[in-house]
Enzyme design. Sequence first.
Site, PDB file in Angstrom:
ATOM      1  N   GLY A  23       1.076  -1.027   0.018  1.00 55.28           N
ATOM      2  CA  GLY A  23       0.017  -0.299   0.105  1.00 55.28           C
ATOM      3  C   GLY A  23       1.139   1.242   0.095  1.00 55.28           C
ATOM      4  O   GLY A  23       1.883   1.198   0.314  1.00 55.28           O
ATOM      5  N   GLY A  32      -0.135   8.554   2.170  1.00 52.98           N
ATOM      6  CA  GLY A  32       1.241  10.163   2.439  1.00 52.98           C
ATOM      7  C   GLY A  32       2.224  10.038   3.159  1.00 52.98           C
ATOM      8  O   GLY A  32       3.289  11.403   2.960  1.00 52.98           O
ATOM      9  N   GLY A  61       4.805   7.326   3.342  1.00 51.50           N
ATOM     10  CA  GLY A  61       5.307   6.366   2.669  1.00 51.50           C
ATOM     11  C   GLY A  61       4.654   4.994   1.999  1.00 51.50           C
ATOM     12  O   GLY A  61       3.220   5.210   1.334  1.00 51.50           O
ATOM     13  N   VAL A  70       4.647   0.604   1.804  1.00 54.49           N
ATOM     14  CA  VAL A  70       4.451   0.180   2.479  1.00 54.49           C
ATOM     15  C   VAL A  70       3.872  -1.925   1.492  1.00 54.49           C
ATOM     16  O   VAL A  70       4.117  -1.768   0.396  1.00 54.49           O
ATOM     17  CB  VAL A  70       3.189  -0.726   3.383  1.00 54.49           C
ATOM     18  CG1 VAL A  70       3.298  -1.412   4.581  1.00 54.49           C
ATOM     19  CG2 VAL A  70       2.583   0.382   4.268  1.00 54.49           C
ATOM     20  N   LYS A 110       8.492  -0.966   6.432  1.00 55.21           N
ATOM     21  CA  LYS A 110       7.396   0.708   6.087  1.00 55.21           C
ATOM     22  C   LYS A 110       8.406   2.053   5.961  1.00 55.21           C
ATOM     23  O   LYS A 110       9.545   1.379   6.437  1.00 55.21           O
ATOM     24  CB  LYS A 110       6.680   1.156   7.593  1.00 55.21           C
ATOM     25  CG  LYS A 110       5.877   2.630   7.104  1.00 55.21           C
ATOM     26  CD  LYS A 110       5.591   2.570   8.789  1.00 55.21           C
ATOM     27  CE  LYS A 110       5.180   4.338   8.959  1.00 55.21           C
ATOM     28  NZ  LYS A 110       3.910   4.496   9.943  1.00 55.21           N
ATOM     29  N   ASP A 153      -4.746   8.876  18.218  1.00 61.05           N
ATOM     30  CA  ASP A 153      -5.147   7.964  17.250  1.00 61.05           C
ATOM     31  C   ASP A 153      -5.936   6.607  17.005  1.00 61.05           C
ATOM     32  O   ASP A 153      -5.589   5.662  16.274  1.00 61.05           O
ATOM     33  CB  ASP A 153      -3.933   8.099  15.910  1.00 61.05           C
ATOM     34  CG  ASP A 153      -4.381   8.450  14.712  1.00 61.05           C
ATOM     35  OD1 ASP A 153      -6.377   8.614  14.815  1.00 61.05           O
ATOM     36  OD2 ASP A 153      -4.158   8.185  13.396  1.00 61.05           O
TER      37      ASP A 153
END
Length: 559
Positions: free
Chosen positions: A22, A25, A27, A29, A43, A137
């Site tokens: 994937g 914004g 970076g 993966v 990542k 978060d």
Amino acid sequence: MRALTESDPRRVGPYRILYRLGEGGMGRVYLGRSRGGRTVALKVVHGALAGDPGFRTRFAREVRAAQSLRGAGTVPVLDADPDAEVPWLATAYVPGPALSDAVLAHGPLPEPALWRLLSGLAHALDGVHRAGLVHRDVKPSNVLLSPSGPLLIDFGIARSADETALTGTGLVVGSPGFMSPEQAEGRTVGPAADLFSLGAVLAFAATGRGPFGGGSVAELLYRLVHHEPDLAGVEGPFADLVRGCLAKRPDDRPAVAELAAAADAHREESGSWLPAPVVAAIAQKAEELLNAEAESEPEPERGPEPGPGRGSESRPEPGRGTEPGREPGPEPAPPAAGTGTGTGTSTPTAVTTVLPQSAPPPPTAVLPTPGPARAPVRGPAAVPRARASSTGVPSARARAVRVLTAGLGRPLLGLFYLVPMAAFLVGGVDLLSRAAEYPSLSDQTQGPYQWAMNDWWRVPATLLLVAAMAGLQSYRGRLLTVRPGRVRLWSAGVALYWIALIAVLTLHLLWFLFVENGYDSYDHGGEHWLWWVAIPVMLLGGGISPLVLVMALVRLFRA
């Protein structure tokens, strides 16, 4: 998983890149593999962000936060190098969907799953808060669903409770719709903020919608601060706990230990806690992972695999990677967009009034082993190779291997064919002597009769099949530790084994029919007792063997 393009790296640190999982914004993966054969999720931050000192500070803090956690329900980091030219972080890959994806695809979770979700996240947050951290978060896309329970990921904006803010005063950091009122207003954020977010996540899991509706970011934040949550569809004691978590004042929210105790009292331990469609999605991801491993040629061993924080070097360098003595901690999930495994985490953006919605993260996690905290180790013993821990639930490779070892993947089932062969060997001694005494006048000069009387092939063929069964069954227990290419070779060997079983048993039946024909043609002959072996084999084997043959051929071509 998507194939690599020219812009994608082929190696990051000591890891070889296989596929892209994937992008977001912050970076990209990737699915990678170490020299020792371990599959990881990498990542890798965007090059533009790598040159930003402020971003590097936040990324290094993310690594420290992930490494400081060892509790159940969080995701440990296997390796990282925040000081590399392009910073990166590695975790083991777990093919579990994000809660956001699972609910959108399959609907709200049933009540037993909701209690298990609350229990797992409450214990995870308890460990986070005990480590002196606030996640800040907690949202559906930062919760992965694994067979062992939910996993809390992405510590990209987590901050120590006593650490000076790096984002400035009066700035909002978080995800609108799931952040706490004090977070939305830019006030001091403590552990109670995570409990408010937890309540919003639980409401989403129970209803399929956020408790403060949709709309623009400004509308969401206004309702979050001034309106009561919409909990229609959340019922019973579970609704009371969710309503308590969503209290506007932090002091009015329940303690995380209280939530964990209440959830544990309602947990059902029997069977899978996830709905069947979600379990099927996890199994499909596990199969994709095994196929990805099989398609990639394994690298030769080049010495010990680097441990946490050792990057691409065989020896640790000052200021690079994981600090010596740290236990692996959970991984902040990387960004992804438009993939089938969940979307990625965007870089936390500091704004004066609101923060744009972050995209959900891909499932890049490992299953942690809960256990007592250990004192930090210093010196040379502090840098052994990090290993993904286990909760006793099968890993992604274990689940994939389980699929391969089901059905025809059990060589011992070949006894269905080997037992009749043994009976033909034992009874064949007597049958041959009598057939030689009473040969069929019509068959004795024919090729089939002469072939049947010359039975030298029966003993070695049967013994070879017995040896193949023993060897394949023995190697079956080592599939979790061997290279993927050998797993493919074993799977192909099992397919050939079943094909050989059917062929040799068929030859035994033909041998019996040709030899017995001559013996039975005389009045003083009569039926031999091997008929009682041959008849069920012809009836049952005639119906089962074609299906087994088709399954074996499919397995052979797929291997």
